[in-house]
Motif scaffolding. Structure first.
Motif, PDB file in Angstrom:
ATOM      1  N   ARG A   7      34.608  -5.134  10.302  1.00 21.41           N
ATOM      2  CA  ARG A   7      34.725  -5.063   8.844  1.00 21.41           C
ATOM      3  C   ARG A   7      33.670  -5.932   8.172  1.00 21.41           C
ATOM      4  O   ARG A   7      33.085  -6.833   8.792  1.00 21.41           O
ATOM      5  CB  ARG A   7      36.099  -5.573   8.415  1.00 21.41           C
ATOM      6  CG  ARG A   7      36.258  -7.085   8.634  1.00 21.41           C
ATOM      7  CD  ARG A   7      37.453  -7.622   7.901  1.00 21.41           C
ATOM      8  NE  ARG A   7      37.627  -9.063   8.081  1.00 21.41           N
ATOM      9  CZ  ARG A   7      38.635  -9.742   7.576  1.00 21.41           C
ATOM     10  NH1 ARG A   7      39.567  -9.116   6.879  1.00 21.41           N
ATOM     11  NH2 ARG A   7      38.732 -11.050   7.761  1.00 21.41           N
ATOM     12  N   GLU A   8      33.461  -5.669   6.889  1.00 19.70           N
ATOM     13  CA  GLU A   8      32.593  -6.517   6.054  1.00 19.70           C
ATOM     14  C   GLU A   8      33.296  -6.888   4.760  1.00 19.70           C
ATOM     15  O   GLU A   8      34.070  -6.080   4.251  1.00 19.70           O
ATOM     16  CB  GLU A   8      31.290  -5.784   5.739  1.00 19.70           C
ATOM     17  CG  GLU A   8      30.401  -5.633   6.944  1.00 19.70           C
ATOM     18  CD  GLU A   8      28.929  -5.534   6.556  1.00 19.70           C
ATOM     19  OE1 GLU A   8      28.630  -5.353   5.368  1.00 19.70           O
ATOM     20  OE2 GLU A   8      28.095  -5.644   7.448  1.00 19.70           O
ATOM     21  N   PRO A   9      32.987  -8.030   4.139  1.00 18.07           N
ATOM     22  CA  PRO A   9      32.189  -9.065   4.785  1.00 18.07           C
ATOM     23  C   PRO A   9      32.955  -9.631   5.982  1.00 18.07           C
ATOM     24  O   PRO A   9      34.160  -9.792   5.923  1.00 18.07           O
ATOM     25  CB  PRO A   9      31.997 -10.104   3.686  1.00 18.07           C
ATOM     26  CG  PRO A   9      33.137  -9.887   2.737  1.00 18.07           C
ATOM     27  CD  PRO A   9      33.448  -8.427   2.795  1.00 18.07           C
ATOM     28  N   GLY A  10      32.218  -9.941   7.040  1.00 14.20           N
ATOM     29  CA  GLY A  10      32.845 -10.481   8.247  1.00 14.20           C
ATOM     30  C   GLY A  10      32.345  -9.752   9.479  1.00 14.20           C
ATOM     31  O   GLY A  10      31.214  -9.296   9.535  1.00 14.20           O
ATOM     32  N   GLY A  11      33.219  -9.664  10.481  1.00 12.63           N
ATOM     33  CA  GLY A  11      32.871  -8.929  11.683  1.00 12.63           C
ATOM     34  C   GLY A  11      32.179  -9.753  12.756  1.00 12.63           C
ATOM     35  O   GLY A  11      31.833  -9.235  13.815  1.00 12.63           O
ATOM     36  N   ALA A  12      31.943 -11.027  12.469  1.00 12.91           N
ATOM     37  CA  ALA A  12      31.401 -11.984  13.444  1.00 12.91           C
ATOM     38  C   ALA A  12      31.845 -13.356  12.932  1.00 12.91           C
ATOM     39  O   ALA A  12      32.107 -13.503  11.733  1.00 12.91           O
ATOM     40  CB  ALA A  12      29.880 -11.888  13.510  1.00 12.91           C
ATOM     41  N   PRO A  13      31.948 -14.365  13.810  1.00 14.92           N
ATOM     42  CA  PRO A  13      32.517 -15.654  13.352  1.00 14.92           C
ATOM     43  C   PRO A  13      31.811 -16.260  12.139  1.00 14.92           C
ATOM     44  O   PRO A  13      32.472 -16.666  11.177  1.00 14.92           O
ATOM     45  CB  PRO A  13      32.387 -16.549  14.591  1.00 14.92           C
ATOM     46  CG  PRO A  13      32.433 -15.585  15.741  1.00 14.92           C
ATOM     47  CD  PRO A  13      31.723 -14.345  15.266  1.00 14.92           C
ATOM     48  N   GLY A  14      30.497 -16.298  12.145  1.00 18.05           N
ATOM     49  CA  GLY A  14      29.774 -16.867  11.000  1.00 18.05           C
ATOM     50  C   GLY A  14      29.968 -16.034   9.741  1.00 18.05           C
ATOM     51  O   GLY A  14      30.164 -16.557   8.641  1.00 18.05           O
ATOM     52  N   ALA A  15      29.920 -14.731   9.915  1.00 16.03           N
ATOM     53  CA  ALA A  15      30.085 -13.832   8.764  1.00 16.03           C
ATOM     54  C   ALA A  15      31.495 -13.953   8.181  1.00 16.03           C
ATOM     55  O   ALA A  15      31.684 -13.821   6.970  1.00 16.03           O
ATOM     56  CB  ALA A  15      29.805 -12.386   9.181  1.00 16.03           C
ATOM     57  N   GLU A  16      32.485 -14.228   9.033  1.00 15.14           N
ATOM     58  CA  GLU A  16      33.851 -14.424   8.521  1.00 15.14           C
ATOM     59  C   GLU A  16      33.933 -15.712   7.694  1.00 15.14           C
ATOM     60  O   GLU A  16      34.696 -15.792   6.729  1.00 15.14           O
ATOM     61  CB  GLU A  16      34.870 -14.464   9.671  1.00 15.14           C
ATOM     62  CG  GLU A  16      35.087 -13.122  10.369  1.00 15.14           C
ATOM     63  CD  GLU A  16      35.903 -12.110   9.538  1.00 15.14           C
ATOM     64  OE1 GLU A  16      36.698 -12.527   8.674  1.00 15.14           O
ATOM     65  OE2 GLU A  16      35.713 -10.898   9.755  1.00 15.14           O
TER      66      GLU A  16
END
Ligand code: TMP
Length: 208
Positions: free
Chosen positions: A40-49
């Motif tokens: 999902r966005e925003p997110g989908g990776a630890p930093g992006a979350e």
């Protein structure tokens, strides 16, 4: 040559039911034996979350639209590097709840015309579109009451209200006309199962 997967995105206004539909499509594809990465966005990776929390919590005027373009694109770059690109290189199907079309609409048109800035940054830093994009179309008033009914703490964008929700719906429909090769508009004002069946059928056709 490395295997290449397929990248599918879901877009729509808040409360359109796109997250449910993204999950149901992932279930459908897994049941058919496909390897799926649901994200999902925003997110989908630890930093992006972590960036997600900065973006979705707090007062509506916490960031300007320009700052949001930078933050959403930073989150997207992390998501692309850590999650999407490796999955596609491994031949998987990536199903993402939102991608750049959300930035084109939410940041690109709702608070002045910033679409050129969104596209410039996208081509510089991301340089990739989904292969297939489902735009779940939904009555703006109904979408907003569904989104507000969730009572969560990620409500910065929901606080913008119904006139903006209407503008965003029109924005997504305009994007579908602009990118007819990858975008399919789905009538989301129907029973969940009927919507899911149509999405599954179109995806199966695309994958063949
Ligand atoms: P969600 O409710 O689908 O999880 O999305 C989170 C919120 O973030 C939603 O109100 C839309 C907003 N958003 C943007 O404004 N720009 C973007 O680029 C993305 C991905 C989401």
């Amino acid at each position: 040559m490395a295997a290449q997967g397929v990248f599918i995105s879901f877009e729509g206004i808040d409360g359109s039911g796109k997250s449910t539909q993204a999950r149901l499509l992932a279930d459908h594809l897994r049941a058919a034996g496909r390897q799926v990465v649901a994200t999902r966005e925003p997110g989908g990776a630890p930093g992006a979350e972590e960036i997600r929390r900065l973006l979705l919590e707090g007062a509506p005027d916490r960031w300007s639209a320009e700052t949001e373009i930078l933050l959403f694109t930073a989150a997207r770059r992390d998501h692309l590097e850590r999650t999407i690109a490796p999955a596609l290189a491994a031949g998987r199907i990536v199903v993402s709840d939102r991608f750049v079309d959300s930035t084109r609409v939410y940041q690109g048109i709702t608070r002045g015309d910033l679409r050129d800035k969104v596209d410039a940054l996208h081509s510089l830093m991301i340089g990739r579109e989904a292969d297939l994009t489902f735009i779940i179309d939904m009555d703006p008033g109904l979408g907003l009451s569904r989104a507000r009914g969730r009572n969560g703490h990620e409500e910065r964008f929901e606080d913008f209200g119904e006139p903006m929700q209407r503008q965003m719906r029109d924005g997504f429909l305009a994007l579908a006309r602009e990118f007819p090769d990858r975008c399919v508009v789905i009538d989301g004002n129907r029973a969940m199962d009927a919507v899911a069946a149509e999405v599954a059928q179109i995806t199966d056709r695309h994958l063949r």
